[in-house]
Design an enzyme around this catalytic site. Structure first.
Site, PDB file in Angstrom:
ATOM      1  N   ARG A  12      38.473  40.324  52.840  1.00  0.00           N
ATOM      2  CA  ARG A  12      39.783  39.654  52.759  1.00  0.00           C
ATOM      3  C   ARG A  12      40.627  40.331  51.669  1.00  0.00           C
ATOM      4  O   ARG A  12      41.522  41.116  51.966  1.00  0.00           O
ATOM      5  CB  ARG A  12      39.601  38.148  52.478  1.00  0.00           C
ATOM      6  CG  ARG A  12      40.847  37.319  52.795  1.00  0.00           C
ATOM      7  CD  ARG A  12      41.920  37.372  51.736  1.00  0.00           C
ATOM      8  NE  ARG A  12      41.488  36.755  50.478  1.00  0.00           N
ATOM      9  CZ  ARG A  12      42.183  36.846  49.354  1.00  0.00           C
ATOM     10  NH1 ARG A  12      43.318  37.531  49.313  1.00  0.00           N
ATOM     11  NH2 ARG A  12      41.743  36.285  48.245  1.00  0.00           N
ATOM     12  N   ASP A  13      40.311  40.082  50.400  1.00  0.00           N
ATOM     13  CA  ASP A  13      41.115  40.642  49.310  1.00  0.00           C
ATOM     14  C   ASP A  13      41.054  42.173  49.343  1.00  0.00           C
ATOM     15  O   ASP A  13      42.056  42.862  49.090  1.00  0.00           O
ATOM     16  CB  ASP A  13      40.584  40.112  47.967  1.00  0.00           C
ATOM     17  CG  ASP A  13      41.644  39.988  46.900  1.00  0.00           C
ATOM     18  OD1 ASP A  13      42.620  40.756  46.934  1.00  0.00           O
ATOM     19  OD2 ASP A  13      41.500  39.137  46.004  1.00  0.00           O
ATOM     20  N   HIS A 204      38.178  34.173  39.820  1.00  0.00           N
ATOM     21  CA  HIS A 204      38.545  35.251  40.755  1.00  0.00           C
ATOM     22  C   HIS A 204      39.266  36.298  39.914  1.00  0.00           C
ATOM     23  O   HIS A 204      40.425  36.128  39.555  1.00  0.00           O
ATOM     24  CB  HIS A 204      39.444  34.655  41.843  1.00  0.00           C
ATOM     25  CG  HIS A 204      39.990  35.670  42.802  1.00  0.00           C
ATOM     26  ND1 HIS A 204      39.536  35.793  44.093  1.00  0.00           N
ATOM     27  CD2 HIS A 204      40.959  36.614  42.670  1.00  0.00           C
ATOM     28  CE1 HIS A 204      40.202  36.758  44.710  1.00  0.00           C
ATOM     29  NE2 HIS A 204      41.070  37.277  43.868  1.00  0.00           N
ATOM     30  N   HIS A 206      40.455  40.283  38.706  1.00  0.00           N
ATOM     31  CA  HIS A 206      40.781  41.665  39.078  1.00  0.00           C
ATOM     32  C   HIS A 206      40.616  42.535  37.843  1.00  0.00           C
ATOM     33  O   HIS A 206      40.830  42.094  36.712  1.00  0.00           O
ATOM     34  CB  HIS A 206      42.201  41.745  39.646  1.00  0.00           C
ATOM     35  CG  HIS A 206      42.288  41.241  41.055  1.00  0.00           C
ATOM     36  ND1 HIS A 206      42.375  42.080  42.142  1.00  0.00           N
ATOM     37  CD2 HIS A 206      42.260  39.984  41.555  1.00  0.00           C
ATOM     38  CE1 HIS A 206      42.410  41.365  43.258  1.00  0.00           C
ATOM     39  NE2 HIS A 206      42.351  40.086  42.930  1.00  0.00           N
ATOM     40  N   CYS A 237      46.556  42.033  45.730  1.00  0.00           N
ATOM     41  CA  CYS A 237      47.539  41.245  46.468  1.00  0.00           C
ATOM     42  C   CYS A 237      48.727  42.132  46.827  1.00  0.00           C
ATOM     43  O   CYS A 237      49.371  42.701  45.946  1.00  0.00           O
ATOM     44  CB  CYS A 237      48.015  40.078  45.602  1.00  0.00           C
ATOM     45  SG  CYS A 237      49.367  39.171  46.376  1.00  0.00           S
ATOM     46  N   ASN A 246      39.653  43.978  42.779  1.00  0.00           N
ATOM     47  CA  ASN A 246      38.887  42.878  42.190  1.00  0.00           C
ATOM     48  C   ASN A 246      37.786  43.461  41.307  1.00  0.00           C
ATOM     49  O   ASN A 246      37.455  44.650  41.419  1.00  0.00           O
ATOM     50  CB  ASN A 246      38.181  42.090  43.310  1.00  0.00           C
ATOM     51  CG  ASN A 246      39.141  41.383  44.223  1.00  0.00           C
ATOM     52  OD1 ASN A 246      39.814  42.011  45.009  1.00  0.00           O
ATOM     53  ND2 ASN A 246      39.193  40.077  44.116  1.00  0.00           N
TER      54      ASN A 246
END
Ligand code: COA
Ligand code: ZN
Length: 306
Positions: A12-13, A204, A206, A237, A246
């Site tokens: 996903r990310d 979460h 980065h 993002c 991340n």
């Protein structure tokens, strides 16, 4: 030895920001490889507008194609009630909503005010009630916004409280562009954990400014037991200028296990899967352990050494 839980977000990310579309069957192959690695959750995809995030336009097909391991929770990100409907139809184990603490980033990301986002979450919670599907919400820009800078701690705590009041079961405090430092992460995580002891709290992070794993250590000091990371350190993002990867899953697990924590993860399998990423995405990836090997992988002394 603390039991820690790692949530994988690479498909996903990680893939959402890749310029080259990763074919559906290759996304499925990565998830299937990760399903056997001992991860607590895998964030498979996001059910957002395919115009906003073309890289994940195949969300339904990916969810339908994976082989599910009953020990893993397969979760997906949504940004509006329509996304939640799609995610429910795709049979996800948990729906992950997202709101930014910063008003500006919320607008850039989901084109609405934070109040409009919260109103949408109330609708989503209604739709989920009684289905047995879990709920979570990521709080983007908790540790800093690329447009507004650092957010007031009271605003962060108020957002977390509003999510808990909606009955959302898990919250991910997100450092969207890696602005957080260990002192700040310790203070904010500790205070959110103190106020919301009933919520599953995750970090979460980065690694945009090289503070990612230092921030994990700060999280451990704050008692946080859930961490979101991305294989190979991919990620970012698309609606946050300067966003980069991340924290890297195999580097994270390597660090945690070498500190004596139990992640339940097969690190060798993670590293093997990570080593396939550069070919898949068509460029080098930030992960370090996949290049250097584990700290326990020793080399033979050269024969001519005296
Ligand atoms: N799934 C599929 N399509 C969707 C959708 C969803 N969940 N939500 C909206 N759409 C479609 C609409 O049908 C519309 O399509 P059309 O132009 O063909 O008619 C288009 O997207 C725009 O819809 P609208 O409701 O006007 O949305 P918007 O333009 O205000 O954008 C979001 C709002 C939330 C849909 C959009 O900003 C988005 O998906 N953002 C993704 C954010 C993200 O994933 N960020 C990275 C992770 S944090
Ligand atoms: Zn992220």
């Amino acid at each position: 030895m603390t039991r820690l839980y790692v949530h994988e977000v690479v498909t996903r990310d990680g893939f959402q920001i890749e310029p080259r579309f990763i074919p559906t069957e290759q996304k499925i192959a990565v998830i299937d490889a990760l399903s056997q690695a001992g991860l607590h959750k895998i964030e498979v995809t996001s059910f957002v507008s395919p115009k906003a995030v073309p890289a994940l336009a195949d969300a339904e097909a990916v969810m339908a194609g994976i082989k599910r391991n009953p020990k893993v929770k397969y979760v997906a990100l949504v940004a509006n009630p329509r996304g939640a409907e799609r995610a429910l139809a795709a049979n996800v184990d948990e729906i992950v909503m997202v709101v930014s603490v910063s008003e500006s980033h919320n607008r850039a990301n989901v084109r609405r005010s934070t109040d409009q986002s919260f109103a949408g979450f109330a609708e989503i919670m209604q739709a989920i009630r009684g289905t047995g599907v879990g709920t979570a919400c990521g709080m983007a820009t908790t540790f800093g916004c690329p447009f507004e800078g650092f957010q007031k701690p009271e605003r962060i705590y108020a957002f977390a409280q509003r999510l808990a009041d909606l009955g959302i079961g898990a919250i991910g405090l997100a450092d969207t562009v890696g602005m957080g430092n260990p002192k700040q992460v310790l203070e904010i995580s500790r205070e959110v954990a103190r106020r919301l002891s009933q919520v599953e709290l995750a970090l979460h992070l980065h690694n945009t400014r090289g503070m990612g794993l230092a921030n994990v250590v700060a999280g451990l000091d704050a008692g946080i037991t859930h961490y979101e990371s991305s294989l190979g350190g991919l990620g970012g993002c698309p609606f946050a200028p300067g966003a980069t990867g991340n924290i890297c899953t195999e580097d994270l697990v390597h660090m945690l296990e070498s500190m004596g924590h139990d992640t339940g993860i097969d690190l060798d399998r993670l590293i093997r899967t990570a080593r396939g990423l550069p070919e898949l995405v068509g460029h080098d990836v930030p992960g370090q352990v996949m290049k250097a090997g584990k700290s326990t992988d020793l080399h033979p002394l050269p024969a001519d050494t005296r």
